[in-house]
Scaffold this active site. Sequence first.
Site, short mmCIF file in Angstrom:
data_model
loop_
_atom_site.label_atom_id
_atom_site.label_comp_id
_atom_site.label_asym_id
_atom_site.label_seq_id
_atom_site.Cartn_x
_atom_site.Cartn_y
_atom_site.Cartn_z
N PRO A 95 0.99 -1.41 -0.44
CA PRO A 95 -0.38 0.33 -0.10
C PRO A 95 1.04 1.33 0.09
O PRO A 95 0.65 2.10 0.03
CB PRO A 95 -0.69 -0.27 1.84
CG PRO A 95 -0.57 -1.26 1.69
CD PRO A 95 0.00 -2.13 0.91
N ASP A 175 -8.29 2.33 -24.83
CA ASP A 175 -8.76 2.23 -24.33
C ASP A 175 -8.00 2.48 -22.91
O ASP A 175 -7.66 3.69 -23.87
CB ASP A 175 -8.06 0.81 -23.18
CG ASP A 175 -8.57 -0.95 -23.10
OD1 ASP A 175 -9.26 -0.33 -24.06
OD2 ASP A 175 -7.66 -1.75 -23.61
#
Length: 268
Positions: A95, A175
Amino acid sequence: MAVRFDVITLFPELFGPFQHVGVTRRAFEQRLVDVHLWPLREHAEGAYRRVDDRPFGGGPGMVMLVEPLARCLAAIRAEQAASGAPRLPVLLFSPAGRPLTQSRVAELAQSPGCVLLCGRYEGIDQRFIDAHVDEEVSLGDYVLSGGELPALTLMDAVARLQPGVLHDAASHEQDSFSNGLLDCPHYSRPEVLRLAARDAAASGDAGETVEMPVPPVLLSGHHAEIARWRREQQLALTARRRPELIEAARARGELSRKDEDFLRGLTL
Ligand code: SAM
């Protein structure tokens, strides 16, 4: 050239089915993306094959031990050298890492690969990180139970960029994030969708029917107009949901005068 991933994990069984489904299957089965799984417990010693222990200083949870990780990495280095692979950098999922972006994925898709280290428990003894980790990558501001889902995510994103994996090579160029903007909306048959008002998130009397046509320009056959409409949809969606991406595209000089005129007229 194949992209090689050496994955250090306590749960190798999570990776099996993933490589044999969907559009990315070809990338894995043809070894365009070459995955080597390294079950960490095989590098632990003793009857219990411990890979974790309590943290110095107290506190909750367990910490992944340096020694099994170091033995596992040495085995990877030896195998890489024996098979003629280059010495690949070590990427830890955390994280605290830098958030993963499409541009980083595109770089990795062109690279020889890396060692992916999947953390578990409270994390990894910092000394292993200091000694061996080249890059820390985060999937976002939330906490997962392990680095396996991030590793699968990264490998999926890299696999779909390999030549021949998507049926239409232009597909990933359209995309989201490929040109710095979000993708435009997509439509297919029927040309007009008829729904009962109560099913259409629209106000209307019970029994009334709502018609939802495809935007007419998409049926016009005018390729230039369709391309312009899609560009404007991308600009509008990005400006409303991710204005910082518009700023970044502007700073890179990627917005034309037409784009700027369109954005000026947009109601946010
Ligand atoms: N104590 C850590 C903290 O608060 O930052 C969380 C450890 S988490 C329970 C266990 C492992 O899952 C981490 O070592 C990491 O490999 C992985 N992980 C959890 N969340 C992640 C995220 N957002 N991005 C990347 N990896 C993550």
